[in-house]
Design a protein around this motif. Structure first.
Motif, PDB file in Angstrom:
ATOM      1  N   ALA A  58       0.827  -1.203   0.000  1.00  0.00           N
ATOM      2  CA  ALA A  58       0.000   0.000   0.000  1.00  0.00           C
ATOM      3  C   ALA A  58       0.864   1.258   0.000  1.00  0.00           C
ATOM      4  CB  ALA A  58      -0.935  -0.014   1.203  1.00  0.00           C
ATOM      5  N   THR A  59       1.968   1.218   0.706  1.00  0.00           N
ATOM      6  CA  THR A  59       2.893   2.354   0.706  1.00  0.00           C
ATOM      7  C   THR A  59       3.446   2.590  -0.688  1.00  0.00           C
ATOM      8  OG1 THR A  59       3.481   2.001   3.026  1.00  0.00           O
ATOM      9  CG2 THR A  59       5.060   3.240   1.678  1.00  0.00           C
ATOM     10  N   GLU A  60       3.813   1.526  -1.374  1.00  0.00           N
ATOM     11  CA  GLU A  60       4.313   1.657  -2.749  1.00  0.00           C
ATOM     12  C   GLU A  60       3.229   2.215  -3.668  1.00  0.00           C
ATOM     13  OE1 GLU A  60       6.481  -0.980  -6.250  1.00  0.00           O
ATOM     14  OE2 GLU A  60       5.995  -1.944  -4.330  1.00  0.00           O
ATOM     15  N   MET A  61       1.986   1.769  -3.476  1.00  0.00           N
ATOM     16  CA  MET A  61       0.863   2.294  -4.269  1.00  0.00           C
ATOM     17  C   MET A  61       0.679   3.784  -4.022  1.00  0.00           C
ATOM     18  SD  MET A  61      -2.011  -0.611  -3.738  1.00  0.00           S
ATOM     19  CE  MET A  61      -1.754  -2.320  -4.170  1.00  0.00           C
ATOM     20  N   ALA A  62       0.771   4.185  -2.758  1.00  0.00           N
ATOM     21  CA  ALA A  62       0.616   5.600  -2.415  1.00  0.00           C
ATOM     22  C   ALA A  62       1.714   6.435  -3.060  1.00  0.00           C
ATOM     23  CB  ALA A  62       0.626   5.778  -0.898  1.00  0.00           C
ATOM     24  N   GLU A  63       2.935   5.945  -3.013  1.00  0.00           N
ATOM     25  CA  GLU A  63       4.072   6.666  -3.602  1.00  0.00           C
ATOM     26  C   GLU A  63       3.936   6.809  -5.114  1.00  0.00           C
ATOM     27  OE1 GLU A  63       7.002   8.127  -2.481  1.00  0.00           O
ATOM     28  OE2 GLU A  63       6.245   7.960  -0.436  1.00  0.00           O
ATOM     29  N   LYS A  64       3.416   5.773  -5.769  1.00  0.00           N
ATOM     30  CA  LYS A  64       3.371   5.756  -7.231  1.00  0.00           C
ATOM     31  C   LYS A  64       2.098   6.343  -7.832  1.00  0.00           C
ATOM     32  CE  LYS A  64       6.537   1.951  -8.008  1.00  0.00           C
ATOM     33  NZ  LYS A  64       6.736   0.634  -8.634  1.00  0.00           N
ATOM     34  N   LEU A  65       0.974   6.269  -7.085  1.00  0.00           N
ATOM     35  CA  LEU A  65      -0.286   6.679  -7.714  1.00  0.00           C
ATOM     36  C   LEU A  65      -1.257   7.406  -6.791  1.00  0.00           C
ATOM     37  CD1 LEU A  65      -2.267   6.524 -10.173  1.00  0.00           C
ATOM     38  CD2 LEU A  65      -3.110   4.405  -9.150  1.00  0.00           C
ATOM     39  N   LEU A  66      -1.451   6.902  -5.593  1.00  0.00           N
ATOM     40  CA  LEU A  66      -2.562   7.374  -4.760  1.00  0.00           C
ATOM     41  C   LEU A  66      -2.367   8.775  -4.203  1.00  0.00           C
ATOM     42  CD1 LEU A  66      -3.285   4.058  -2.827  1.00  0.00           C
ATOM     43  CD2 LEU A  66      -4.336   4.896  -4.941  1.00  0.00           C
ATOM     44  N   ALA A  67      -1.113   9.190  -4.021  1.00  0.00           N
ATOM     45  CA  ALA A  67      -0.829  10.525  -3.476  1.00  0.00           C
ATOM     46  C   ALA A  67       0.144  11.254  -4.387  1.00  0.00           C
ATOM     47  CB  ALA A  67      -0.237  10.410  -2.075  1.00  0.00           C
ATOM     48  N   ASN A  68      -0.070  12.532  -4.551  1.00  0.00           N
ATOM     49  CA  ASN A  68       0.897  13.395  -5.231  1.00  0.00           C
ATOM     50  C   ASN A  68       1.860  13.866  -4.146  1.00  0.00           C
ATOM     51  OD1 ASN A  68       2.354  15.450  -6.370  1.00  0.00           O
ATOM     52  ND2 ASN A  68       0.592  16.475  -7.304  1.00  0.00           N
ATOM     53  N   THR A  69       2.973  13.178  -4.008  1.00  0.00           N
ATOM     54  CA  THR A  69       3.861  13.412  -2.866  1.00  0.00           C
ATOM     55  C   THR A  69       4.545  14.771  -2.880  1.00  0.00           C
ATOM     56  OG1 THR A  69       5.650  12.209  -3.984  1.00  0.00           O
ATOM     57  CG2 THR A  69       4.244  10.954  -2.470  1.00  0.00           C
ATOM     58  N   VAL A  70       4.395  15.516  -3.951  1.00  0.00           N
ATOM     59  CA  VAL A  70       4.925  16.882  -3.977  1.00  0.00           C
ATOM     60  C   VAL A  70       4.092  17.780  -3.069  1.00  0.00           C
ATOM     61  CG1 VAL A  70       5.358  18.908  -5.435  1.00  0.00           C
ATOM     62  CG2 VAL A  70       5.885  16.608  -6.296  1.00  0.00           C
ATOM     63  N   ILE A  71       2.769  17.592  -3.102  1.00  0.00           N
ATOM     64  CA  ILE A  71       1.885  18.476  -2.338  1.00  0.00           C
ATOM     65  C   ILE A  71       1.040  17.735  -1.294  1.00  0.00           C
ATOM     66  CG2 ILE A  71       1.761  20.231  -4.137  1.00  0.00           C
ATOM     67  CD1 ILE A  71      -1.059  19.093  -4.816  1.00  0.00           C
ATOM     68  N   GLU A  72       1.082  16.400  -1.301  1.00  0.00           N
ATOM     69  CA  GLU A  72       0.253  15.629  -0.374  1.00  0.00           C
ATOM     70  C   GLU A  72       1.113  14.705   0.491  1.00  0.00           C
ATOM     71  OE1 GLU A  72      -3.903  14.987  -2.819  1.00  0.00           O
ATOM     72  OE2 GLU A  72      -2.198  13.737  -3.399  1.00  0.00           O
ATOM     73  N   SER A  73       0.631  14.481   1.692  1.00  0.00           N
ATOM     74  CA  SER A  73       1.225  13.474   2.553  1.00  0.00           C
ATOM     75  C   SER A  73       0.203  12.344   2.699  1.00  0.00           C
ATOM     76  CB  SER A  73       1.582  14.048   3.923  1.00  0.00           C
ATOM     77  OG  SER A  73       0.434  14.551   4.548  1.00  0.00           O
ATOM     78  N   TYR A  74       0.674  11.193   3.132  1.00  0.00           N
ATOM     79  CA  TYR A  74      -0.239  10.069   3.276  1.00  0.00           C
ATOM     80  C   TYR A  74       0.154   9.244   4.500  1.00  0.00           C
ATOM     81  CZ  TYR A  74       3.532   7.286   1.284  1.00  0.00           C
ATOM     82  OH  TYR A  74       4.743   6.686   1.086  1.00  0.00           O
ATOM     83  N   ALA A  75      -0.814   8.481   4.984  1.00  0.00           N
ATOM     84  CA  ALA A  75      -0.586   7.556   6.090  1.00  0.00           C
ATOM     85  C   ALA A  75      -1.256   6.237   5.726  1.00  0.00           C
ATOM     86  CB  ALA A  75      -1.190   8.104   7.379  1.00  0.00           C
ATOM     87  N   VAL A  76      -0.546   5.154   5.958  1.00  0.00           N
ATOM     88  CA  VAL A  76      -1.048   3.811   5.654  1.00  0.00           C
ATOM     89  C   VAL A  76      -1.360   3.112   6.965  1.00  0.00           C
ATOM     90  CG1 VAL A  76      -0.467   1.577   4.649  1.00  0.00           C
ATOM     91  CG2 VAL A  76       0.291   3.687   3.519  1.00  0.00           C
ATOM     92  N   LYS A  77      -2.539   2.496   7.045  1.00  0.00           N
ATOM     93  CA  LYS A  77      -2.930   1.769   8.252  1.00  0.00           C
ATOM     94  C   LYS A  77      -3.532   0.432   7.851  1.00  0.00           C
ATOM     95  CE  LYS A  77      -5.822   1.984  12.350  1.00  0.00           C
ATOM     96  NZ  LYS A  77      -5.037   2.051  13.523  1.00  0.00           N
TER      97      LYS A  77
END
Length: 80
Positions: A58-77
């Motif tokens: 899920a972290t890899e998915m967030a890094e590649k697609l689910l979040a725009n890491t330039v302007i967004e942060s994310y948390a995986v649970k």
């Protein structure tokens, strides 16, 4: 295994949707709201029983697609 990814704009990034919600809440009589940040929740159902593997995927998915890491942060649970 269910995993939740919460995505929010990073601090300091303008959030026009959040500001619109804050303004609308004020119009409805909720004047004590000083700020609103709007984000998104993504729930994944992964075909694994390994919590660590589910979190890593899920972290890899967030890094590649689910979040725009330039302007967004994310948390995986991992939900189980």
């Amino acid at each position: 295994m269910k995993v939740r990814v919460d995505v929010m704009l990073k601090a300091g990034v303008l959030d026009p949707q959040g500001e619109a919600v804050r303004h609308a809440l004020g119009s409805l009589g909720f004047g004590n709201v000083n700020g609103v940040r709007q984000g998104k929740v993504i729930e994944l159902d992964l075909d694994t029983e390994d919590a660590a593997a589910a979190e890593a995927e899920a972290t890899e998915m967030a890094e590649k697609l689910l979040a725009n890491t330039v302007i967004e942060s994310y948390a995986v649970k991992v939900l189980g």
